[in-house]
Design an enzyme around this catalytic site. Structure first.
Site, PDB file in Angstrom:
ATOM      1  N   ASP A  50       0.828  -1.211   0.000  1.00 28.66           N
ATOM      2  CA  ASP A  50       0.000   0.000   0.000  1.00 28.66           C
ATOM      3  C   ASP A  50       0.864   1.265   0.000  1.00 28.66           C
ATOM      4  O   ASP A  50       1.833   1.366   0.761  1.00 28.66           O
ATOM      5  CB  ASP A  50      -0.892   0.033   1.242  1.00 28.66           C
ATOM      6  CG  ASP A  50      -1.894  -1.115   1.278  1.00 28.66           C
ATOM      7  OD1 ASP A  50      -1.581  -2.188   0.748  1.00 28.66           O
ATOM      8  OD2 ASP A  50      -2.978  -0.920   1.853  1.00 28.66           O
TER       9      ASP A  50
ATOM     10  N   HIS B 103      -1.057   4.565  -0.453  1.00 31.77           N
ATOM     11  CA  HIS B 103      -2.051   5.439   0.198  1.00 31.77           C
ATOM     12  C   HIS B 103      -1.681   6.920   0.155  1.00 31.77           C
ATOM     13  O   HIS B 103      -1.637   7.599   1.182  1.00 31.77           O
ATOM     14  CB  HIS B 103      -2.275   5.004   1.647  1.00 31.77           C
ATOM     15  CG  HIS B 103      -3.259   3.878   1.785  1.00 31.77           C
ATOM     16  ND1 HIS B 103      -4.531   3.928   1.266  1.00 31.77           N
ATOM     17  CD2 HIS B 103      -3.144   2.659   2.375  1.00 31.77           C
ATOM     18  CE1 HIS B 103      -5.159   2.803   1.532  1.00 31.77           C
ATOM     19  NE2 HIS B 103      -4.340   2.005   2.195  1.00 31.77           N
TER      20      HIS B 103
ATOM     21  N   ASP C 253      -3.905  -0.022  -3.649  1.00 29.34           N
ATOM     22  CA  ASP C 253      -4.161   0.999  -2.628  1.00 29.34           C
ATOM     23  C   ASP C 253      -3.196   2.172  -2.804  1.00 29.34           C
ATOM     24  O   ASP C 253      -2.339   2.446  -1.961  1.00 29.34           O
ATOM     25  CB  ASP C 253      -4.067   0.417  -1.214  1.00 29.34           C
ATOM     26  CG  ASP C 253      -5.388  -0.210  -0.778  1.00 29.34           C
ATOM     27  OD1 ASP C 253      -6.247  -0.433  -1.653  1.00 29.34           O
ATOM     28  OD2 ASP C 253      -5.561  -0.477   0.419  1.00 29.34           O
TER      29      ASP C 253
ATOM     30  N   ASP D 225      -6.237   7.659  -1.163  1.00 30.73           N
ATOM     31  CA  ASP D 225      -6.899   7.783   0.147  1.00 30.73           C
ATOM     32  C   ASP D 225      -5.862   7.776   1.270  1.00 30.73           C
ATOM     33  O   ASP D 225      -4.727   7.367   1.104  1.00 30.73           O
ATOM     34  CB  ASP D 225      -7.936   6.676   0.372  1.00 30.73           C
ATOM     35  CG  ASP D 225      -9.166   6.837  -0.513  1.00 30.73           C
ATOM     36  OD1 ASP D 225      -9.494   7.987  -0.838  1.00 30.73           O
ATOM     37  OD2 ASP D 225      -9.775   5.821  -0.877  1.00 30.73           O
ATOM     38  N   ARG D 226      -6.312   8.227   2.424  1.00 29.62           N
ATOM     39  CA  ARG D 226      -5.508   8.303   3.654  1.00 29.62           C
ATOM     40  C   ARG D 226      -4.448   9.407   3.596  1.00 29.62           C
ATOM     41  O   ARG D 226      -4.368  10.223   4.492  1.00 29.62           O
ATOM     42  CB  ARG D 226      -4.812   6.973   3.960  1.00 29.62           C
ATOM     43  CG  ARG D 226      -5.744   5.773   4.047  1.00 29.62           C
ATOM     44  CD  ARG D 226      -6.531   5.770   5.328  1.00 29.62           C
ATOM     45  NE  ARG D 226      -7.164   4.481   5.563  1.00 29.62           N
ATOM     46  CZ  ARG D 226      -7.939   4.211   6.590  1.00 29.62           C
ATOM     47  NH1 ARG D 226      -8.200   5.144   7.471  1.00 29.62           N
ATOM     48  NH2 ARG D 226      -8.485   3.024   6.744  1.00 29.62           N
TER      49      ARG D 226
ATOM     50  N   ASN E 143      -8.302  -2.521  -2.887  1.00 28.59           N
ATOM     51  CA  ASN E 143      -9.697  -2.231  -2.533  1.00 28.59           C
ATOM     52  C   ASN E 143      -9.989  -0.734  -2.469  1.00 28.59           C
ATOM     53  O   ASN E 143     -11.155  -0.329  -2.444  1.00 28.59           O
ATOM     54  CB  ASN E 143     -10.055  -2.881  -1.189  1.00 28.59           C
ATOM     55  CG  ASN E 143      -9.275  -2.301  -0.027  1.00 28.59           C
ATOM     56  OD1 ASN E 143      -8.051  -2.365  -0.002  1.00 28.59           O
ATOM     57  ND2 ASN E 143      -9.962  -1.736   0.945  1.00 28.59           N
ATOM     58  N   HIS E 144      -8.959   0.123  -2.469  1.00 27.08           N
ATOM     59  CA  HIS E 144      -9.207   1.568  -2.516  1.00 27.08           C
ATOM     60  C   HIS E 144      -9.265   2.092  -3.944  1.00 27.08           C
ATOM     61  O   HIS E 144      -9.530   3.281  -4.144  1.00 27.08           O
ATOM     62  CB  HIS E 144      -8.146   2.328  -1.716  1.00 27.08           C
ATOM     63  CG  HIS E 144      -8.437   2.366  -0.253  1.00 27.08           C
ATOM     64  ND1 HIS E 144      -9.010   3.441   0.380  1.00 27.08           N
ATOM     65  CD2 HIS E 144      -8.274   1.420   0.705  1.00 27.08           C
ATOM     66  CE1 HIS E 144      -9.164   3.176   1.658  1.00 27.08           C
ATOM     67  NE2 HIS E 144      -8.720   1.951   1.886  1.00 27.08           N
TER      68      HIS E 144
ATOM     69  N   HIS F  64      -3.558  -8.083  -3.804  1.00 28.62           N
ATOM     70  CA  HIS F  64      -3.716  -7.047  -2.785  1.00 28.62           C
ATOM     71  C   HIS F  64      -4.204  -7.620  -1.460  1.00 28.62           C
ATOM     72  O   HIS F  64      -3.626  -7.351  -0.404  1.00 28.62           O
ATOM     73  CB  HIS F  64      -4.692  -5.966  -3.239  1.00 28.62           C
ATOM     74  CG  HIS F  64      -4.900  -4.918  -2.187  1.00 28.62           C
ATOM     75  ND1 HIS F  64      -3.934  -3.985  -1.883  1.00 28.62           N
ATOM     76  CD2 HIS F  64      -5.929  -4.682  -1.324  1.00 28.62           C
ATOM     77  CE1 HIS F  64      -4.361  -3.216  -0.891  1.00 28.62           C
ATOM     78  NE2 HIS F  64      -5.566  -3.619  -0.536  1.00 28.62           N
TER      79      HIS F  64
ATOM     80  N   ARG G 184     -13.743  -6.562   8.191  1.00 29.50           N
ATOM     81  CA  ARG G 184     -14.029  -5.745   7.008  1.00 29.50           C
ATOM     82  C   ARG G 184     -15.525  -5.627   6.742  1.00 29.50           C
ATOM     83  O   ARG G 184     -15.956  -4.726   6.032  1.00 29.50           O
ATOM     84  CB  ARG G 184     -13.367  -6.357   5.771  1.00 29.50           C
ATOM     85  CG  ARG G 184     -11.879  -6.611   5.900  1.00 29.50           C
ATOM     86  CD  ARG G 184     -11.065  -5.387   5.641  1.00 29.50           C
ATOM     87  NE  ARG G 184      -9.635  -5.684   5.707  1.00 29.50           N
ATOM     88  CZ  ARG G 184      -8.680  -4.765   5.663  1.00 29.50           C
ATOM     89  NH1 ARG G 184      -8.995  -3.490   5.559  1.00 29.50           N
ATOM     90  NH2 ARG G 184      -7.408  -5.102   5.741  1.00 29.50           N
TER      91      ARG G 184
ATOM     92  N   HIS H 116      -2.531  -4.761   2.038  1.00 31.83           N
ATOM     93  CA  HIS H 116      -3.866  -4.623   2.638  1.00 31.83           C
ATOM     94  C   HIS H 116      -3.877  -4.339   4.134  1.00 31.83           C
ATOM     95  O   HIS H 116      -4.885  -3.871   4.656  1.00 31.83           O
ATOM     96  CB  HIS H 116      -4.661  -5.898   2.340  1.00 31.83           C
ATOM     97  CG  HIS H 116      -6.150  -5.767   2.423  1.00 31.83           C
ATOM     98  ND1 HIS H 116      -6.833  -4.634   2.039  1.00 31.83           N
ATOM     99  CD2 HIS H 116      -7.112  -6.650   2.835  1.00 31.83           C
ATOM    100  CE1 HIS H 116      -8.128  -4.825   2.199  1.00 31.83           C
ATOM    101  NE2 HIS H 116      -8.322  -6.039   2.684  1.00 31.83           N
TER     102      HIS H 116
END
Length: 796
Positions: free
Chosen positions: A535, A537, A567, A570-571, A599-600, A652, A720, A747
């Protein structure tokens, strides 16, 4: 939205012989001095006399001007508020007016303390009458000026306060603060405070908050328990609610403090179990989990255990902050958010200071969103039905028994600085006539120019290509520029760069990369050596650290492949820049730089977090939506898994269940449709490998173990709220079924950047350090010479 035209307001402080002040319920928003807005046809004196005559027959009651205040704005005329005073009024001269009441200073203070309805609109009446008393009924007329005090970090880049860091994370700069200040003052007039009634209208009408949230939001904003809010308190509160505010570092701590007060309904400084259960209910709502009483109570009890045995039935704020900060208690990042930016309504506001409402002209029709580039329809994948069973898997090292491809002369030569960066790139045919190219090779090079013009290396080293232009722009974004005024630019800032030009370049790149991704199989096969990253992010700073450590010369000149496990957004603050960098490198080295989906990389997830709002903030609403759509079109086309040397499976989230279509065989991944805009509805296999996790020991209850035995080592992923947990037995069955040795996935954040799990056959790698304000490191995996080596990167 109130008018931005010049406004003149008149108030009168009327008091009687018992030191009581006359108050009215102003516009049903609260108790205030008798007030009216001066009309163009009247004077200040006639307006104030009209107010006095409404409440008393006493002649010569008006004594003079108490205070004149100018509220000044950056781009609008000031609000002029003149407060007069009249009295003392004898009892026989007081007129009864419905809705008015007389109160002493102590009664007004008690009204605030008891949060009565109607409540006092602000503290000004108390301050004004105190001034009259202190100056023995002979107050001096005063002049005041109210202006915005900006909250922004120091220009020299020194340490920021938590509030400054919060405002920066929320993207509430000087211009945004100016607009919010004007909106606040116009909404609260004639007071400079915001009481509960005004706050209710403000948050529900202008900020999109749900009515049931308002009491908790007021409690969260009212840090000092004054029962009234200043502009600064509202500004900081709005920043904690912004969808784009990061849930890490100083902003996260402030967010959590506000969140704690929001759920602390009785305001005692602790979360009782029922209050904590409300928080858990909201987390489950956001995750789409059922909220029946039994499920909710069970989840709340299990979550409460994370805070330690000493917590009992009362959770103090310090324990809550500690558990969230150390990632013991998860799910708070999606709580305490507005459905849209607090700037959304303001950006639609009419820019003209005084629009003529009587002009009779119809408003212009809504403009269509301008298109910077024409979008292309996805190319259909051709399938002639002829597949050779002896076809070499893509990217696999050729067999020693097969015929190896011939080597060819590379078309460019590069000069490298001692630091490892490229200093110069030249085509070989440009060196004709120098000692670098002998006479016997000239004819060969001239004959090859037409062939070379079509080779990928031309694009790789063409500095005018969109990919290289983007990378050049990102180099500028990355570095600080010293100078005075507008010439100064901090690191990781675009400065004076034309955002529309940046957007056009990114849109073109996304269009080009999408075609490349559409042509790739859903399960790509790669040869070692390969660096595998987890990730990112939106952490562009760490991505640059990886580049400088692993591919400083660029992927084309680095003897390895690069695989990213998803991913990307985001974040973090720099999702746009991370995507721009990755798609640019993908265009320059399409057969060495591989991007899997996480998943993002889903629209619904980005709307819940902040990548969508980041695009709108950086490019404006119209162009920002185009960028967001174009980036997600690329995400829809990304492969979902990879193998390295046909032995290491990379994904992922997790492995597919044998109960899904495909029976747990990785070949089924290639049957997943492309593009894939809605994986949850279109492909259960894709959804599962994006979201699943390995089971942890603390979740192995007898019920879970029984469920796993019945479902081949898989059980519902309660953390989740979707997909599955998988056991060590499930992993070993998957490896044996597919002839694999290991699985590498991302993840989940890891303290040292990686974790070796499930008897050494599962590796989790995470490549974004200090995730959500934590202390974790960033790492990657090198697959080379049949070894999987974990590499931790210093990102300080």
């Amino acid at each position: 939205m109130p008018s931005r035209c010049s406004m003149e307001i008149v108030s009168v402080l009327i008091f009687d012989g018992d030191d009581r002040i006359l108050l009215e319920n102003f516009q049903n928003r609260g108790l205030w001095l008798p007030t009216e807005q001066k009309q163009e046809s009247s004077t200040l004196l006639s307006a104030v006399q009209r107010i006095v005559d409404t409440y008393t027959d006493q002649k010569d009651a008006l004594r003079g001007v108490l205070r004149t205040n100018f509220t000044r704005f950056a781009d609008a005329a000031p609000i002029v508020h003149v407060t007069f005073w009249a009295g003392p009024i004898s009892k026989e001269n007081i007129k009864f007016v419905a809705g008015s009441q007389w109160m002493t200073v102590e009664e007004m203070k008690q009204n605030l303390e008891d949060a009565l309805n109607p409540g006092l609109m602000g503290l000004e009446p108390v301050k004004f009458f105190t001034q009259i008393e202190e100056e023995h009924n002979m107050p001096m007329s005063s002049l005041g000026e109210t202006t915005l005090e900006y909250i922004e970090g120091p220009a020299d880049g020194s340490q920021q306060t938590p509030q400054q860091a919060l405002l920066k994370s929320a993207k509430l700069g000087r211009k945004e603060q100016e607009l919010l200040f004007q909106e606040f003052m116009e909404t609260c007039q004639p007071s400079h405070y915001m009481n509960r009634a005004t706050f209710n209208v403000y948050m529900t009408t202008l900020k999109g908050a749900r009515p049931e949230m308002v009491d908790g939001l007021f409690r969260a904003f009212d840090v000092h328990r004054h029962h009234l809010l200043t502009f600064k308190e509202v500004l900081i509160g709005l920043a904690t609610l912004e969808p784009c505010t990061q849930h890490g570092g100083a902003p996260a701590e402030l967010r959590c403090r506000y969140m704690f007060r929001y759920y602390d309904a009785n305001h005692d400084g602790y979360l009782q179990f029922e209050e904590f259960k409300n928080m858990v209910r909201d987390i489950r709502d956001h995750k789409g989990l059922p909220n029946d009483e039994q499920s909710l109570r069970e989840d709340a009890i299990n979550s409460a255990k994370l805070f330690g045995e000493d917590t009992k039935d009362m959770l103090p704020s310090a324990e809550f902050l500690s558990a969230v900060g150390t990632l013991k208690f998860r799910g708070t990042s999606i709580l305490f958010r507005l459905p849209q930016s607090c700037m959304a309504q303001l950006k639609k506001r009419d820019s003209s200071p005084c629009s003529d409402s009587d002009s009779g002209e119809e408003p212009p029709a809504k403009k269509q969103r301008p298109k910077l580039i024409d979008s292309k329809k996805p190319k259909g994948s051709s399938d002639n039905g002829e597949v050779s069973i002896f076809k070499q898997p893509e990217g696999r090292a050729p067999s020693s028994q097969g015929k190896s491809p011939k080597y060819e002369l590379a078309t460019h030569t590069v000069r490298v600085r001692r630091t490892g960066s490229l200093a110069e790139v030249m085509a070989l045919w440009d060196l004709q006539g120098t000692s670098a190219v002998s006479g016997s090779a000239v004819h060969h090079l001239e004959g090859d120019i037409s062939r070379v013009q079509r080779m990928p290396s031309i694009d790789s080293f063409n500095l005018r290509s969109h990919a290289n232009e983007m990378l050049s722009g990102l180099r500028y974004f990355e570095r600080a520029v010293k100078g005075e005024g507008e010439k100064h630019k901090p690191a990781f800032d675009w400065g004076q760069v034309d955002r529309s030009a940046l957007a056009r370049c990114l849109l073109t790149l996304c269009q080009q990369v999408r075609e490349v991704l559409m042509d790739e199989p859903r399960l790509i096969k790669i040869r070692s050596p390969t660096y595998i990253l987890g990730d990112i992010h939106g952490n562009y700073c760490d991505l640059v650290s990886f580049e400088k450590a692993l591919w400083r010369l660029g992927p084309v000149l680095t003897p390895a492949n690069f695989l990213f496990l998803g991913d990307y957004v985001d974040r973090g603050d720099y999702g746009v820049e991370v995507v721009a960098y990755l798609v640019a490198q993908k265009m320059l080295a399409p057969h060495k730089f591989f991007l899997l989906r996480g998943n993002h990389e889903l629209r619904s997830v980005q709307e819940m977090f902040h990548f969508k709002s980041e695009c709108l903030e950086k490019f404006g609403e119209d162009i920002g939506l185009q960028v967001w759509d174009a980036v997600n079109d690329c995400f829809d086309a990304m492969p979902l898994a990879a193998t390295v040397d046909d032995r290491v499976f990379c994904v992922h989230g997790g492995i597919p269940s044998p109960e899904n279509e495909g029976g747990g065989y990785i070949e089924a991944i290639n049957k997943i449709p492309v593009p894939l805009p809605d994986p949850e509805a279109e492909s259960p296999v894709a959804w599962e490998i994006l979201w699943s996790d390995p089971i942890s020991l603390d979740l192995m209850t007898p019920e879970v173990m029984r469920d796993m035995r019945e479902h081949h080592g898989f059980t519902f992923n309660t953390r989740r709220g979707t997909a599955h947990f998988f056991s060590c037995n499930a992993l070993f069955s998957f490896l044996e079924r597919n002839g694999l040795s290991h699985v590498i996935r991302a993840h989940e954040v890891q303290e040292v950047g990686f974790q070796v799990q499930q008897q050494g056959k599962l590796l989790t790698v995470f490549s974004s350090s200090r995730y959500c304000g934590g202390s974790n490191e960033a790492a990657c995996v090198l697959a080379d010479n049949y070894k999987l080596r974990m590499i931790r990167i210093d990102t300080t």
